[in-house]
Design a protein around this motif. Structure first.
Motif, PDB file in Angstrom:
ATOM      1  N   ASP A  28     106.401  53.063   2.286  1.00  0.00           N
ATOM      2  CA  ASP A  28     107.720  52.975   3.229  1.00  0.00           C
ATOM      3  C   ASP A  28     108.637  54.221   2.403  1.00  0.00           C
ATOM      4  O   ASP A  28     108.421  54.780   0.896  1.00  0.00           O
ATOM      5  CB  ASP A  28     108.310  51.583   2.122  1.00  0.00           C
ATOM      6  CG  ASP A  28     108.272  51.698   0.745  1.00  0.00           C
ATOM      7  OD1 ASP A  28     108.828  52.104  -0.224  1.00  0.00           O
ATOM      8  OD2 ASP A  28     107.240  51.344   0.542  1.00  0.00           O
ATOM      9  N   SER A  57     113.525  54.840   2.125  1.00  0.00           N
ATOM     10  CA  SER A  57     114.381  53.964   2.050  1.00  0.00           C
ATOM     11  C   SER A  57     115.784  55.249   1.873  1.00  0.00           C
ATOM     12  O   SER A  57     115.877  56.487   1.798  1.00  0.00           O
ATOM     13  CB  SER A  57     114.562  53.300   0.900  1.00  0.00           C
ATOM     14  OG  SER A  57     115.184  54.364  -0.712  1.00  0.00           O
ATOM     15  N   ILE A  90     110.964  47.776   8.182  1.00  0.00           N
ATOM     16  CA  ILE A  90     110.705  46.819   7.178  1.00  0.00           C
ATOM     17  C   ILE A  90     111.742  45.656   6.919  1.00  0.00           C
ATOM     18  O   ILE A  90     111.807  44.488   6.784  1.00  0.00           O
ATOM     19  CB  ILE A  90     110.297  47.122   5.574  1.00  0.00           C
ATOM     20  CG1 ILE A  90     109.589  48.342   6.186  1.00  0.00           C
ATOM     21  CG2 ILE A  90     109.917  46.603   4.810  1.00  0.00           C
ATOM     22  CD1 ILE A  90     108.068  49.250   4.863  1.00  0.00           C
ATOM     23  N   PHE A 133     114.977  49.795   4.148  1.00  0.00           N
ATOM     24  CA  PHE A 133     113.451  50.169   4.178  1.00  0.00           C
ATOM     25  C   PHE A 133     112.905  50.601   5.496  1.00  0.00           C
ATOM     26  O   PHE A 133     112.914  49.045   6.318  1.00  0.00           O
ATOM     27  CB  PHE A 133     113.189  49.716   3.641  1.00  0.00           C
ATOM     28  CG  PHE A 133     113.609  49.138   2.098  1.00  0.00           C
ATOM     29  CD1 PHE A 133     113.351  49.989   0.955  1.00  0.00           C
ATOM     30  CD2 PHE A 133     114.941  48.575   1.482  1.00  0.00           C
ATOM     31  CE1 PHE A 133     114.321  49.963   0.004  1.00  0.00           C
ATOM     32  CE2 PHE A 133     115.166  48.769   0.459  1.00  0.00           C
ATOM     33  CZ  PHE A 133     114.649  49.623  -0.492  1.00  0.00           C
ATOM     34  N   GLY A 190     108.904  52.125   6.986  1.00  0.00           N
ATOM     35  CA  GLY A 190     107.811  52.378   6.944  1.00  0.00           C
ATOM     36  C   GLY A 190     107.112  52.933   7.915  1.00  0.00           C
ATOM     37  O   GLY A 190     107.203  52.871   9.320  1.00  0.00           O
ATOM     38  N   TRP A 219     110.460  57.687  -1.711  1.00  0.00           N
ATOM     39  CA  TRP A 219     109.262  57.126  -0.672  1.00  0.00           C
ATOM     40  C   TRP A 219     108.319  56.373  -1.982  1.00  0.00           C
ATOM     41  O   TRP A 219     108.280  56.565  -3.050  1.00  0.00           O
ATOM     42  CB  TRP A 219     108.541  57.383   0.128  1.00  0.00           C
ATOM     43  CG  TRP A 219     107.958  58.896  -0.863  1.00  0.00           C
ATOM     44  CD1 TRP A 219     108.239  59.903  -1.348  1.00  0.00           C
ATOM     45  CD2 TRP A 219     106.780  58.922  -1.727  1.00  0.00           C
ATOM     46  NE1 TRP A 219     106.940  60.745  -2.303  1.00  0.00           N
ATOM     47  CE2 TRP A 219     106.461  59.803  -2.543  1.00  0.00           C
ATOM     48  CE3 TRP A 219     105.259  57.918  -1.401  1.00  0.00           C
ATOM     49  CZ2 TRP A 219     105.575  60.489  -3.442  1.00  0.00           C
ATOM     50  CZ3 TRP A 219     104.256  58.180  -2.496  1.00  0.00           C
ATOM     51  CH2 TRP A 219     104.371  59.514  -3.095  1.00  0.00           C
TER      52      TRP A 219
END
Length: 120
Positions: free
Chosen positions: A39, A41, A64, A77, A79, A110
């Motif tokens: 993931d 952000s 996400i 977020f 992914g 990440w």
């Protein structure tokens, strides 16, 4: 979509932090060749994050969640599925820094879990 050039100093700054995360994963027995969810952000304004969320799939990500912290700062977020070897993480970081430039958002890093290949 043409991706912009990333400032080499900025990439090296992020890569320095990435190496610490990779070292921590390795200490936990990570096999970097195993594909796993990773993931990323981003922080930014609602309109900027809306645009990024709309284009996430085209950029190779799935959405996400969106989260607001105590100060009202919003994070998105995203992914993807990939390995955690150095080349893959460096490419991911570069792509995220390009996204930062295109969407006027702030890349916030990440994360992933260590994958040992053992069934627990």
């Amino acid at each position: 979509m043409t991706l912009p050039d990333v400032d080499p100093a900025r990439l090296e700054e992020e890569w320095s932090a990435d190496k610490e995360v990779l070292a921590s994963l390795a200490e936990n027995g990570d096999r970097s060749d195993i594909v796993r969810p990773v993931d990323v952000s981003f922080r930014g304004s609602e309109p900027a994050l809306d645009r990024l969320e709309e284009d996430a799939e085209e950029l190779g990500f799935e959405v996400i969640e969106r989260e607001e912290d105590e100060e009202g700062e919003i994070s998105l977020f995203l992914g993807c599925e990939q390995t955690s070897d150095e080349a893959a993480i460096r490419a991911l970081t570069k792509r995220c820094l390009q996204i930062e430039l295109i969407y006027d958002v702030e890349y916030d890093g990440w994360g992933c879990t260590a994958e040992t290949g053992l069934i627990s």
